[in-house]
Design a protein around this motif. Sequence first.
Motif, short mmCIF file in Angstrom:
data_model
loop_
_atom_site.label_atom_id
_atom_site.label_comp_id
_atom_site.label_asym_id
_atom_site.label_seq_id
_atom_site.Cartn_x
_atom_site.Cartn_y
_atom_site.Cartn_z
N PRO A 1 0.81 -1.22 0.00
CA PRO A 1 0.00 0.00 0.00
C PRO A 1 0.85 1.27 0.00
O PRO A 1 2.08 1.22 0.11
N TYR A 2 0.19 2.38 -0.06
CA TYR A 2 0.84 3.70 -0.09
C TYR A 2 1.38 4.05 1.29
O TYR A 2 0.67 3.97 2.29
N THR A 3 2.65 4.46 1.34
CA THR A 3 3.28 4.89 2.60
C THR A 3 4.07 6.17 2.33
O THR A 3 4.54 6.40 1.21
N CYS A 4 4.25 6.98 3.37
CA CYS A 4 5.03 8.20 3.22
C CYS A 4 5.37 8.76 4.60
O CYS A 4 4.84 8.31 5.62
N LEU A 5 6.26 9.75 4.61
CA LEU A 5 6.54 10.53 5.81
C LEU A 5 5.80 11.85 5.71
O LEU A 5 5.75 12.46 4.63
N LEU A 6 5.21 12.28 6.82
CA LEU A 6 4.45 13.52 6.85
C LEU A 6 5.32 14.65 7.41
O LEU A 6 6.14 14.44 8.31
N GLY A 7 5.09 15.83 6.88
CA GLY A 7 5.75 17.02 7.39
C GLY A 7 4.72 18.05 7.82
O GLY A 7 3.56 18.01 7.37
N HIS A 8 5.13 18.97 8.65
CA HIS A 8 4.21 19.97 9.20
C HIS A 8 4.15 21.19 8.30
O HIS A 8 5.18 21.70 7.84
N ILE A 9 2.92 21.67 8.03
CA ILE A 9 2.74 22.93 7.31
C ILE A 9 2.77 24.05 8.35
O ILE A 9 1.92 24.08 9.25
N PRO A 10 3.76 24.95 8.29
CA PRO A 10 3.91 26.00 9.32
C PRO A 10 2.63 26.81 9.53
O PRO A 10 1.90 27.10 8.58
N ASN A 11 2.37 27.14 10.80
CA ASN A 11 1.23 27.96 11.22
C ASN A 11 -0.13 27.30 10.98
O ASN A 11 -1.15 27.98 10.87
N THR A 12 -0.11 25.95 10.83
CA THR A 12 -1.37 25.20 10.67
C THR A 12 -1.29 23.93 11.49
O THR A 12 -0.25 23.62 12.08
N ASP A 13 -2.40 23.20 11.49
CA ASP A 13 -2.42 21.88 12.12
C ASP A 13 -2.31 20.77 11.08
O ASP A 13 -2.62 19.61 11.36
N LEU A 14 -1.91 21.12 9.86
CA LEU A 14 -1.86 20.16 8.76
C LEU A 14 -0.52 19.44 8.72
O LEU A 14 0.54 20.04 8.95
N TYR A 15 -0.58 18.14 8.40
CA TYR A 15 0.60 17.31 8.20
C TYR A 15 0.43 16.60 6.86
O TYR A 15 -0.51 15.80 6.69
N LEU A 16 1.31 16.89 5.91
CA LEU A 16 1.18 16.38 4.55
C LEU A 16 2.44 15.64 4.11
O LEU A 16 3.50 15.76 4.73
N ASP A 17 2.30 14.90 3.00
CA ASP A 17 3.38 14.09 2.44
C ASP A 17 4.58 14.98 2.09
O ASP A 17 4.47 15.91 1.28
N LYS B 1 6.01 20.86 -1.08
CA LYS B 1 7.24 21.58 -0.74
C LYS B 1 7.10 22.38 0.55
O LYS B 1 8.08 22.62 1.26
N ALA B 2 5.88 22.80 0.86
CA ALA B 2 5.65 23.60 2.06
C ALA B 2 5.74 22.78 3.34
O ALA B 2 5.91 23.33 4.43
N ALA B 3 5.64 21.44 3.21
CA ALA B 3 5.71 20.58 4.39
C ALA B 3 7.13 20.54 4.94
O ALA B 3 8.09 20.31 4.19
N MET B 4 7.27 20.75 6.22
CA MET B 4 8.59 20.79 6.87
C MET B 4 8.73 19.64 7.86
O MET B 4 7.83 19.39 8.68
N GLU B 5 9.87 18.95 7.78
CA GLU B 5 10.12 17.84 8.71
C GLU B 5 10.51 18.41 10.08
O GLU B 5 11.30 19.36 10.19
N ILE B 6 9.94 17.85 11.14
CA ILE B 6 10.23 18.28 12.50
C ILE B 6 11.49 17.58 12.97
O ILE B 6 11.57 16.34 12.93
N PRO B 7 12.52 18.30 13.43
CA PRO B 7 13.77 17.67 13.86
C PRO B 7 13.54 16.63 14.96
O PRO B 7 12.80 16.89 15.92
N GLY B 8 14.19 15.48 14.81
CA GLY B 8 14.10 14.43 15.81
C GLY B 8 12.81 13.65 15.79
O GLY B 8 12.58 12.76 16.63
N LEU B 9 11.93 13.94 14.80
CA LEU B 9 10.61 13.30 14.76
C LEU B 9 10.30 12.83 13.34
O LEU B 9 10.47 13.56 12.37
#
Length: 628
Positions: free
Chosen positions: A461-477, A482-490
């Motif tokens: 199935p489909y798998t991915c790592l999610l990143g945080h969209i700054p100033n939102t509660d969104l977590y996207l692939d 490109k706007a998704a940012m990886e959280i250090p250590g997570l």
Amino acid sequence: MKSKNWKSCMTSIFPSINWLRNYNWKESIMSDIISGLTVAVMHIPQGMAYALLGNVPPVVGIYMAFFPVLVYFFFGTSKHVSMGTFAVVCLMTGKTVMTYSIPHNEFTSSNTSEVMFNYTREHLYKYTPMEVATAVTLMVGIYQIVMYIFHLGIISTLLSEPLVNSFTTGAAVYVLISQIKDLLGLKLPKQKGYFKLIFTLIDVFKEIQNTNLAAVVVSSITITSLVCNNELLKPWASKRCSIPIPIELIAVVSGTLISKYFHLSDKYNIQDVGDIPTGLPAPEIPTFNLLHLVAIDSIAITMVSYTITISMALIFSQKLNYKINSNQELLAMGMSNIFGSFFSCMPVSASLSRSLIQQTVGGRTQIASIVSCLILLTILLWIGPFFEPLPRCVLASIIVVALKGMFQQAKQLIKFWKLNKYDALIWIVTFLIVVIVNIDIGLLLGIMMSLVIILLQSIRPYTCLLGHIPNTDLYLDLSRYKAAMEIPGLKIFHYCGTLNFANCNHFKSKLYKLVGINPQKVIEHRIKLKERGIYMDTGDSEDKQELQCVIMDMSALSYIDSSGVIMLHSMITEFNQIDIHFYLVRCTSPVFEMVQKCDLYLHGEFTFKMFATIQDAKMYLEKELYSR
């Protein structure tokens, strides 16, 4: 209360009670009469032509447009499908008829006993084509009733659009090749078994020098007339009148009259339709001894006939905003086939062309089918013998021209290729196997390929790592946005599909690859260092990692079994051993209940750390790290 239950039961079994009660006679009756007349005109040439595909007498096609249609009127839920002959279903039935029967022309010859002896000795079968055909019809009807009882209409979903498209296109090739002998006036031996199409073409090339030129001329004139009507005259006439020109009936009547008065059969040795009995056939019990022989072939016929019919019914119900009952359609078709098997009928199905005409010319209910039946009853009782001089090459021409729509389906391959390569692969393989090997083998292989592809997609199935969209509660692939940012250590791991015994190993390998750490290897490395007597503080060791926590987003996890829970538990334990937290978030209720049940049963306590949102898990992790 009992009276209401009884009434609701009757109306559910006989849907016609409901709509007849509300039928608007003033507004609908003329439209249904015109539609019924138009469809009856189409039934005559199509029924006679497609009956030849089933290796049974042409009059059987008219029987199929009468007896089963009467039954469908009472049980069916679609207002617009035209039941009766359909090329693919008749062809599949004809293949079974040819396998288990003595050819009709030989069975009715003067040396019947000798022919039966030879066929019995060589093939162990001594049944007539009609006995085999009615046995297939009864078996198909039984299967459909069983499917109705157990609500198995969903089985038809195994026949996906690419599979049905490819299968019917391949069957159209079969139909075309099967008509070459009549178009050219050749006498070819009947081919049985696998690779039949190839052997038939070889026979055609061997006998091509014996082509009947008169049959070729008649075929050419008929095909040219039909094509000119369909491509030129029909579009022009459709703008001025909703009722189509009955070109097939004109061809049949003209061919019959020309053959009769110019003695084509005697002078030019053109094979005609032959004996067409008057009156209705006497009811006969199908040959039960044949049921076990035709049982396997009947499964494919059941699936195809039901799928075609329900597809047409759904198209009309969505277009005209009324409901159909897919399970009730199984009962309607099953009862139609069982009843028809007692009156010399092959399995029935909805016809694409007739159904479209029935709706286009204004038909509103199945009363149009009753009108059609009355017209056909007149033909069966009095007019049938009129068509006896009709050349078979005329019927073959009608069949060939009618295949245009089925061949045009091949264009869909381009669409399937662009949308999904797996669908295109199913189309290509099914088509090739149908054409080269056999119809039923192609259908079976197509279904198996569809199931295998579904299985592979569930295993991978489909798998991915999610990143945080700054100033939102969104977590996207991370790989898509490109706007998704990886959280250090997570690392936030997203998994879509099911988690079970079949894909546990794939799940682990994808997780380890995406998070960049395999805890098993880290643990093994530490053990090796310890065995060498090297004791190092984990904070300063060379296998120290920056990763502090893995969060698994379970929002798209639809199902997990006990093997999946055990695997998750062991994996979380391994991550904990190397000081990496592992949290589960956004778990759906059914999955949460399964995880809790398995965990409590296996370990006596709930050991997983689960959170409602990624943000909750992140905040909890910060507290854990701060408290150290």
